[in-house]
Scaffold this motif. Structure first.
Motif, PDB file in Angstrom:
ATOM      1  N   ALA A 252      46.724  39.021  41.801  1.00 47.36           N
ATOM      2  CA  ALA A 252      46.569  40.436  42.093  1.00 47.36           C
ATOM      3  C   ALA A 252      46.372  41.215  40.800  1.00 47.36           C
ATOM      4  O   ALA A 252      47.155  41.075  39.861  1.00 47.36           O
ATOM      5  N   ALA A 253      45.335  42.033  40.765  1.00 48.74           N
ATOM      6  CA  ALA A 253      45.013  42.832  39.590  1.00 48.74           C
ATOM      7  C   ALA A 253      45.397  44.287  39.818  1.00 48.74           C
ATOM      8  O   ALA A 253      45.267  44.817  40.922  1.00 48.74           O
ATOM      9  N   SER A 254      45.856  44.927  38.772  1.00 48.91           N
ATOM     10  CA  SER A 254      46.174  46.342  38.822  1.00 48.91           C
ATOM     11  C   SER A 254      45.917  46.956  37.462  1.00 48.91           C
ATOM     12  O   SER A 254      45.705  46.253  36.473  1.00 48.91           O
ATOM     13  N   GLY A 255      45.941  48.273  37.409  1.00 47.19           N
ATOM     14  CA  GLY A 255      45.711  48.970  36.167  1.00 47.19           C
ATOM     15  C   GLY A 255      44.257  49.377  36.007  1.00 47.19           C
ATOM     16  O   GLY A 255      43.535  49.575  36.983  1.00 47.19           O
ATOM     17  N   ARG A 256      43.817  49.483  34.783  1.00 48.36           N
ATOM     18  CA  ARG A 256      42.466  49.941  34.472  1.00 48.36           C
ATOM     19  C   ARG A 256      41.423  49.006  35.050  1.00 48.36           C
ATOM     20  O   ARG A 256      41.461  47.802  34.796  1.00 48.36           O
ATOM     21  N   PRO A 257      40.464  49.520  35.802  1.00 51.37           N
ATOM     22  CA  PRO A 257      39.444  48.646  36.378  1.00 51.37           C
ATOM     23  C   PRO A 257      38.497  48.100  35.309  1.00 51.37           C
ATOM     24  O   PRO A 257      38.231  48.762  34.305  1.00 51.37           O
ATOM     25  N   VAL A 258      38.002  46.919  35.550  1.00 52.07           N
ATOM     26  CA  VAL A 258      37.046  46.276  34.656  1.00 52.07           C
ATOM     27  C   VAL A 258      35.749  46.069  35.420  1.00 52.07           C
ATOM     28  O   VAL A 258      35.726  45.358  36.424  1.00 52.07           O
ATOM     29  N   SER A 259      34.707  46.698  34.976  1.00 50.91           N
ATOM     30  CA  SER A 259      33.418  46.584  35.638  1.00 50.91           C
ATOM     31  C   SER A 259      32.844  45.182  35.498  1.00 50.91           C
ATOM     32  O   SER A 259      32.792  44.624  34.394  1.00 50.91           O
ATOM     33  N   ARG A 260      32.439  44.605  36.614  1.00 48.39           N
ATOM     34  CA  ARG A 260      31.805  43.289  36.652  1.00 48.39           C
ATOM     35  C   ARG A 260      32.646  42.223  35.948  1.00 48.39           C
ATOM     36  O   ARG A 260      32.127  41.401  35.195  1.00 48.39           O
ATOM     37  N   TYR A 261      33.929  42.232  36.215  1.00 44.89           N
ATOM     38  CA  TYR A 261      34.803  41.287  35.536  1.00 44.89           C
ATOM     39  C   TYR A 261      34.705  39.897  36.137  1.00 44.89           C
ATOM     40  O   TYR A 261      34.450  39.720  37.327  1.00 44.89           O
ATOM     41  N   THR A 262      34.917  38.926  35.292  1.00 44.60           N
ATOM     42  CA  THR A 262      35.006  37.531  35.679  1.00 44.60           C
ATOM     43  C   THR A 262      36.474  37.136  35.803  1.00 44.60           C
ATOM     44  O   THR A 262      37.294  37.533  34.976  1.00 44.60           O
ATOM     45  N   MET A 263      36.804  36.362  36.817  1.00 47.05           N
ATOM     46  CA  MET A 263      38.153  35.831  36.937  1.00 47.05           C
ATOM     47  C   MET A 263      38.116  34.322  36.764  1.00 47.05           C
ATOM     48  O   MET A 263      37.342  33.641  37.428  1.00 47.05           O
ATOM     49  N   GLY A 264      38.952  33.836  35.883  1.00 43.95           N
ATOM     50  CA  GLY A 264      39.062  32.415  35.647  1.00 43.95           C
ATOM     51  C   GLY A 264      40.434  31.898  36.017  1.00 43.95           C
ATOM     52  O   GLY A 264      41.412  32.649  36.043  1.00 43.95           O
ATOM     53  N   TRP A 265      40.494  30.625  36.330  1.00 43.27           N
ATOM     54  CA  TRP A 265      41.750  29.940  36.606  1.00 43.27           C
ATOM     55  C   TRP A 265      41.914  28.788  35.631  1.00 43.27           C
ATOM     56  O   TRP A 265      40.961  28.039  35.366  1.00 43.27           O
ATOM     57  N   PHE A 266      43.132  28.652  35.135  1.00 44.55           N
ATOM     58  CA  PHE A 266      43.478  27.612  34.187  1.00 44.55           C
ATOM     59  C   PHE A 266      44.782  26.961  34.622  1.00 44.55           C
ATOM     60  O   PHE A 266      45.533  27.528  35.416  1.00 44.55           O
ATOM     61  N   ARG A 267      45.053  25.805  34.081  1.00 42.18           N
ATOM     62  CA  ARG A 267      46.328  25.163  34.352  1.00 42.18           C
ATOM     63  C   ARG A 267      46.791  24.398  33.124  1.00 42.18           C
ATOM     64  O   ARG A 267      45.989  23.982  32.288  1.00 42.18           O
ATOM     65  N   GLN A 268      48.098  24.231  33.029  1.00 46.94           N
ATOM     66  CA  GLN A 268      48.672  23.495  31.923  1.00 46.94           C
ATOM     67  C   GLN A 268      49.819  22.639  32.438  1.00 46.94           C
ATOM     68  O   GLN A 268      50.806  23.159  32.951  1.00 46.94           O
ATOM     69  N   ALA A 269      49.659  21.337  32.300  1.00 41.05           N
ATOM     70  CA  ALA A 269      50.691  20.393  32.687  1.00 41.05           C
ATOM     71  C   ALA A 269      51.621  20.147  31.507  1.00 41.05           C
ATOM     72  O   ALA A 269      51.240  20.341  30.350  1.00 41.05           O
ATOM     73  N   PRO A 270      52.850  19.709  31.766  1.00 39.94           N
ATOM     74  CA  PRO A 270      53.791  19.449  30.670  1.00 39.94           C
ATOM     75  C   PRO A 270      53.225  18.479  29.649  1.00 39.94           C
ATOM     76  O   PRO A 270      52.710  17.412  30.005  1.00 39.94           O
ATOM     77  N   GLY A 271      53.290  18.853  28.384  1.00 43.98           N
ATOM     78  CA  GLY A 271      52.825  17.997  27.313  1.00 43.98           C
ATOM     79  C   GLY A 271      51.323  17.916  27.152  1.00 43.98           C
ATOM     80  O   GLY A 271      50.841  17.114  26.342  1.00 43.98           O
ATOM     81  N   LYS A 272      50.572  18.721  27.891  1.00 41.97           N
ATOM     82  CA  LYS A 272      49.120  18.679  27.816  1.00 41.97           C
ATOM     83  C   LYS A 272      48.552  20.035  27.433  1.00 41.97           C
ATOM     84  O   LYS A 272      49.217  21.064  27.526  1.00 41.97           O
ATOM     85  N   GLU A 273      47.294  20.019  27.006  1.00 47.33           N
ATOM     86  CA  GLU A 273      46.598  21.242  26.651  1.00 47.33           C
ATOM     87  C   GLU A 273      46.227  22.027  27.900  1.00 47.33           C
ATOM     88  O   GLU A 273      46.094  21.473  28.993  1.00 47.33           O
TER      89      GLU A 273
END
Length: 119
Positions: free
Chosen positions: A23-44
Motif C-alpha cells: 500500500a502506497a501513501s504520501g506524495r504521488p509519483v507520476s508513472r511510477y514503477t513498482m518492484g518486488w524483491f526478496r532476501q533469504a537468510p544469509g543471501k543477497e
C-alpha cells in the motif's frame, strides 16, 4: 515523500498460495514503477519482478509462471500473487517504487514482510 507498507506475509505449506500487498501513501509519483524483491537468510537481496504504471511486467526467470505482479492504481496498492510455493521461496519480501521504466532505480522502500514456506 512516499510511504510503502507490505502486508500478507506469513506461514504457508509447500504448494500453497499467498498474496502480498503493498500500500502506497504520501506524495504521488507520476508513472511510477513498482518492484518486488526478496532476501533469504544469509543471501543477497534478489529481484523478483516489476510492474510499470501502465501494467507492463517482467520477472526473474526463477519465479516465472508462479509469481504474478499486479496493481490497482485507483487503490494505490500493488500485489504479488505467489502460487505453487516452495521452501526456497522463504524470505523477507520488499516492495519498492521508482520513476523509470524499464526500472533503473528505486526511490522508496517498504519495511518488508516475512514469508515462510514449510515442507
Amino acid at each position: 515523500q512516499v510511504q510503502l507498507v507490505e502486508s500478507g506475509g506469513g506461514l504457508v505449506q509447500a504448494g500453497g498460495s499467498l498474496r502480498l500487498s503493498c500500500a502506497a501513501s504520501g506524495r504521488p509519483v507520476s508513472r511510477y514503477t513498482m518492484g518486488w524483491f526478496r532476501q533469504a537468510p544469509g543471501k543477497e537481496r534478489e529481484f523478483v519482478g516489476a510492474i510499470s504504471w501502465s501494467g507492463n511486467t517482467y520477472y526473474a526467470d526463477s519465479v516465472k509462471g508462479r509469481l504474478i505482479i499486479s496493481r490497482d492504481n485507483a487503490q494505490k496498492i500493488g500485489y504479488l500473487q505467489m502460487n505453487s510455493l516452495k521452501p526456497e521461496d522463504t524470505a523477507v519480501y520488499y516492495c519498492a517504487v521508482g520513476a523509470t521504466w524499464p526500472p533503473t532505480r528505486y526511490d522508496y522502500w517498504g519495511q518488508g514482510t516475512q514469508v515462510t514456506v514449510s515442507s
